[in-house]
Design a protein around this motif. Structure first.
Motif, PDB file in Angstrom:
ATOM      1  N   ARG A 193       6.633 -17.106 -12.475  1.00  0.00           N
ATOM      2  CA  ARG A 193       5.864 -16.306 -13.429  1.00  0.00           C
ATOM      3  C   ARG A 193       4.495 -15.944 -12.861  1.00  0.00           C
ATOM      4  NH1 ARG A 193       3.076 -17.396 -18.711  1.00  0.00           N
ATOM      5  NH2 ARG A 193       3.163 -15.402 -19.810  1.00  0.00           N
ATOM      6  N   LEU A 194       3.843 -16.909 -12.207  1.00  0.00           N
ATOM      7  CA  LEU A 194       2.542 -16.645 -11.613  1.00  0.00           C
ATOM      8  C   LEU A 194       2.617 -15.501 -10.604  1.00  0.00           C
ATOM      9  CD1 LEU A 194      -0.433 -17.297 -10.985  1.00  0.00           C
ATOM     10  CD2 LEU A 194       0.384 -19.123  -9.464  1.00  0.00           C
ATOM     11  N   ALA A 195       3.699 -15.431  -9.861  1.00  0.00           N
ATOM     12  CA  ALA A 195       3.847 -14.369  -8.864  1.00  0.00           C
ATOM     13  C   ALA A 195       3.823 -12.987  -9.511  1.00  0.00           C
ATOM     14  CB  ALA A 195       5.145 -14.559  -8.089  1.00  0.00           C
ATOM     15  N   SER A 196       4.249 -12.915 -10.776  1.00  0.00           N
ATOM     16  CA  SER A 196       4.222 -11.626 -11.476  1.00  0.00           C
ATOM     17  C   SER A 196       2.893 -11.379 -12.179  1.00  0.00           C
ATOM     18  CB  SER A 196       5.357 -11.570 -12.511  1.00  0.00           C
ATOM     19  OG  SER A 196       5.086 -12.388 -13.637  1.00  0.00           O
ATOM     20  N   LEU A 197       2.069 -12.413 -12.309  1.00  0.00           N
ATOM     21  CA  LEU A 197       0.804 -12.300 -13.043  1.00  0.00           C
ATOM     22  C   LEU A 197      -0.406 -12.105 -12.136  1.00  0.00           C
ATOM     23  CD1 LEU A 197       1.277 -15.155 -15.686  1.00  0.00           C
ATOM     24  CD2 LEU A 197       1.409 -12.692 -16.113  1.00  0.00           C
ATOM     25  N   SER A 198      -0.334 -12.653 -10.926  1.00  0.00           N
ATOM     26  CA  SER A 198      -1.506 -12.629 -10.054  1.00  0.00           C
ATOM     27  C   SER A 198      -1.232 -11.824  -8.784  1.00  0.00           C
ATOM     28  CB  SER A 198      -1.916 -14.049  -9.662  1.00  0.00           C
ATOM     29  OG  SER A 198      -2.971 -14.010  -8.719  1.00  0.00           O
ATOM     30  N   GLN A 211      13.860 -18.495 -13.334  1.00  0.00           N
ATOM     31  CA  GLN A 211      13.521 -17.233 -12.691  1.00  0.00           C
ATOM     32  C   GLN A 211      12.602 -16.385 -13.565  1.00  0.00           C
ATOM     33  OE1 GLN A 211      16.705 -18.356 -13.222  1.00  0.00           O
ATOM     34  NE2 GLN A 211      17.252 -19.011 -11.158  1.00  0.00           N
ATOM     35  N   ALA A 212      11.852 -15.478 -12.915  1.00  0.00           N
ATOM     36  CA  ALA A 212      11.021 -14.536 -13.654  1.00  0.00           C
ATOM     37  C   ALA A 212      11.900 -13.559 -14.420  1.00  0.00           C
ATOM     38  CB  ALA A 212      10.117 -13.768 -12.684  1.00  0.00           C
ATOM     39  N   LYS A 213      11.377 -13.008 -15.489  1.00  0.00           N
ATOM     40  CA  LYS A 213      12.107 -11.999 -16.257  1.00  0.00           C
ATOM     41  C   LYS A 213      12.265 -10.737 -15.428  1.00  0.00           C
ATOM     42  CE  LYS A 213      10.372 -13.617 -20.736  1.00  0.00           C
ATOM     43  NZ  LYS A 213       9.560 -13.267 -21.927  1.00  0.00           N
ATOM     44  N   ALA A 214      13.375 -10.032 -15.653  1.00  0.00           N
ATOM     45  CA  ALA A 214      13.672  -8.829 -14.867  1.00  0.00           C
ATOM     46  C   ALA A 214      12.545  -7.814 -14.947  1.00  0.00           C
ATOM     47  CB  ALA A 214      14.982  -8.214 -15.347  1.00  0.00           C
ATOM     48  N   GLU A 215      11.959  -7.660 -16.128  1.00  0.00           N
ATOM     49  CA  GLU A 215      10.914  -6.652 -16.287  1.00  0.00           C
ATOM     50  C   GLU A 215       9.620  -7.034 -15.573  1.00  0.00           C
ATOM     51  OE1 GLU A 215      11.029  -8.958 -20.308  1.00  0.00           O
ATOM     52  OE2 GLU A 215      12.433  -8.319 -18.731  1.00  0.00           O
ATOM     53  N   ASP A 216       9.488  -8.314 -15.179  1.00  0.00           N
ATOM     54  CA  ASP A 216       8.282  -8.755 -14.485  1.00  0.00           C
ATOM     55  C   ASP A 216       8.398  -8.674 -12.963  1.00  0.00           C
ATOM     56  OD1 ASP A 216       6.966  -9.307 -16.854  1.00  0.00           O
ATOM     57  OD2 ASP A 216       7.656 -11.392 -16.919  1.00  0.00           O
ATOM     58  N   VAL A 217       9.616  -8.551 -12.458  1.00  0.00           N
ATOM     59  CA  VAL A 217       9.824  -8.561 -11.003  1.00  0.00           C
ATOM     60  C   VAL A 217       9.057  -7.450 -10.283  1.00  0.00           C
ATOM     61  CG1 VAL A 217      11.542  -8.319  -9.170  1.00  0.00           C
ATOM     62  CG2 VAL A 217      12.003  -9.801 -11.135  1.00  0.00           C
ATOM     63  N   ARG A 243      18.129 -12.396  -7.765  1.00  0.00           N
ATOM     64  CA  ARG A 243      18.289 -11.851  -6.418  1.00  0.00           C
ATOM     65  C   ARG A 243      18.442 -10.328  -6.472  1.00  0.00           C
ATOM     66  NH1 ARG A 243      20.818 -14.465  -2.039  1.00  0.00           N
ATOM     67  NH2 ARG A 243      21.886 -15.864  -3.497  1.00  0.00           N
ATOM     68  N   LYS A 244      19.237  -9.862  -7.400  1.00  0.00           N
ATOM     69  CA  LYS A 244      19.479  -8.424  -7.534  1.00  0.00           C
ATOM     70  C   LYS A 244      18.180  -7.680  -7.826  1.00  0.00           C
ATOM     71  CE  LYS A 244      22.231  -5.092 -10.185  1.00  0.00           C
ATOM     72  NZ  LYS A 244      23.246  -4.933 -11.277  1.00  0.00           N
ATOM     73  N   GLU A 245      17.360  -8.220  -8.740  1.00  0.00           N
ATOM     74  CA  GLU A 245      16.098  -7.561  -9.087  1.00  0.00           C
ATOM     75  C   GLU A 245      15.102  -7.604  -7.922  1.00  0.00           C
ATOM     76  OE1 GLU A 245      15.313  -5.778 -11.697  1.00  0.00           O
ATOM     77  OE2 GLU A 245      17.295  -6.080 -12.589  1.00  0.00           O
ATOM     78  N   LEU A 246      15.051  -8.732  -7.224  1.00  0.00           N
ATOM     79  CA  LEU A 246      14.148  -8.844  -6.087  1.00  0.00           C
ATOM     80  C   LEU A 246      14.537  -7.869  -4.981  1.00  0.00           C
ATOM     81  CD1 LEU A 246      13.825 -12.736  -5.978  1.00  0.00           C
ATOM     82  CD2 LEU A 246      11.959 -11.145  -6.488  1.00  0.00           C
ATOM     83  N   GLU A 247      15.839  -7.739  -4.750  1.00  0.00           N
ATOM     84  CA  GLU A 247      16.311  -6.799  -3.734  1.00  0.00           C
ATOM     85  C   GLU A 247      16.039  -5.360  -4.154  1.00  0.00           C
ATOM     86  OE1 GLU A 247      20.040  -9.335  -1.782  1.00  0.00           O
ATOM     87  OE2 GLU A 247      20.424  -7.857  -3.361  1.00  0.00           O
TER      88      GLU A 247
END
Length: 295
Positions: A193-198, A211-217, A243-247
């Protein structure tokens, strides 16, 4: 004549799964012990097995708190709604180092996490472990109480305080300004989550974390290393979608699944779930990754 040593109680995967349900989901202590009695065959067997499933704080110290190679201290930084207490460690006589936030499990900032913080410091980092239960008075000695407290603080407060930790370490006198994070279990989810916030977080390592939410990726800018336990069906259910969202969003990430090991395989205070081979491999990968990404 010497008596033969008592055979250690057999711990099955069903028992480990029941403990995971107790510590992370909806099973209360009484229901867990009832289930464990059924699985173990008797109350006496359940009583012998329960401590092996739980973390033993007596086994928490791998790097001594007074290790002469380190400088350690308790500190505070401004968070939400007030100050956040933290434990910090760094190599003695170091000046400027890349910084790593160590995010605890759902038991709060305990001796095991302090020990992990010292281990990280010995790898050449300014390591800081915030107590994210500070808004409720800090981590209690009772782990069951700590788990209750974890759930009582809002996600927005946690998010604000993890971001505050990044901001604090960016300008810390002993920091190069490059900040990463490592988290375990609940803390692994907070890393995601922090990775999507900062946008200032440069690297994040999540051990068996939600895992982070798809909309935050799309908002993730940090490089990620994600460690999962092969037997951890609860957390692993989200791997493929993540993995799919990160890719799809072209993020910098690595995923490692350690087959045949359980959730919390890195926690060497839990005899039933710790796996030294997987823990050592994941740690070596983590240190190499953080050194590469943080400089």
């Amino acid at each position: 004549m010497d008596q033969p040593k008592a055979k250690p109680p057999e711990i099955t995967q069903a028992m480990i799964n029941a403990y995971d349900e107790y510590t992370h989901l909806t099973l209360d202590r009484r229901s867990f012990m009832q289930k464990l009695r059924t699985l173990a065959g008797s109350g006496a067997a359940a009583a012998a097995i329960a401590p092996l499933l739980a973390a033993s704080q007596a086994a928490a110290e791998i790097v001594p708190a007074n290790d002469a190679r380190l400088t350690t201290t308790d500190l505070t930084f401004r968070g939400a709604p007030g100050d956040i207490k933290a434990y910090a460690a760094m190599p003695k006589d170091a000046t400027k180092l890349p910084a790593v936030i160590v995010i605890h499990e759902n038991r709060g900032l305990n001796d095991h996490i302090r020990d992990v913080t010292r281990r990280m410091a010995l790898e050449g980092f300014l390591a800081v472990a915030p107590d994210f239960l500070s808004p409720s008075g800090g981590t209690p000695d009772d782990e069951d109480k700590a788990r209750e407290m974890i759930g009582a603080i809002s996600p927005d407060i946690y998010g604000a305080n993890t971001v505050a930790a990044v901001e604090f370490l960016k300008t810390h006198a002993n920091s190069t300004g490059n900040v990463g994070a490592i988290g375990f279990c609940w803390g692994g989810g907070q890393v995601n989550r922090l990775a999507s916030l900062s946008p200032d977080l440069k690297a994040g390592v999540a051990y068996y974390g939600a895992q982070a939410k798809a909309e935050d990726v799309p908002k993730i800018q940090a490089a990620l290393m994600l460690h999962y336990a092969g037997l951890d069906d609860r957390i692993n259910a989200g791997i493929d979608a993540y993995r799919k969202e990160l890719e799809a969003n072209k993020k910098d990430f690595q995923i490692f699944v350690y087959e045949g090991v359980n959730h919390a395989f890195n926690n060497d205070t839990s005899a039933a779930r710790y796996n030294k081979e997987a823990a050592d491999l994941a740690w070596s990968r983590t240190v190499e990754f953080l050194k590469q990404k943080l400089g």
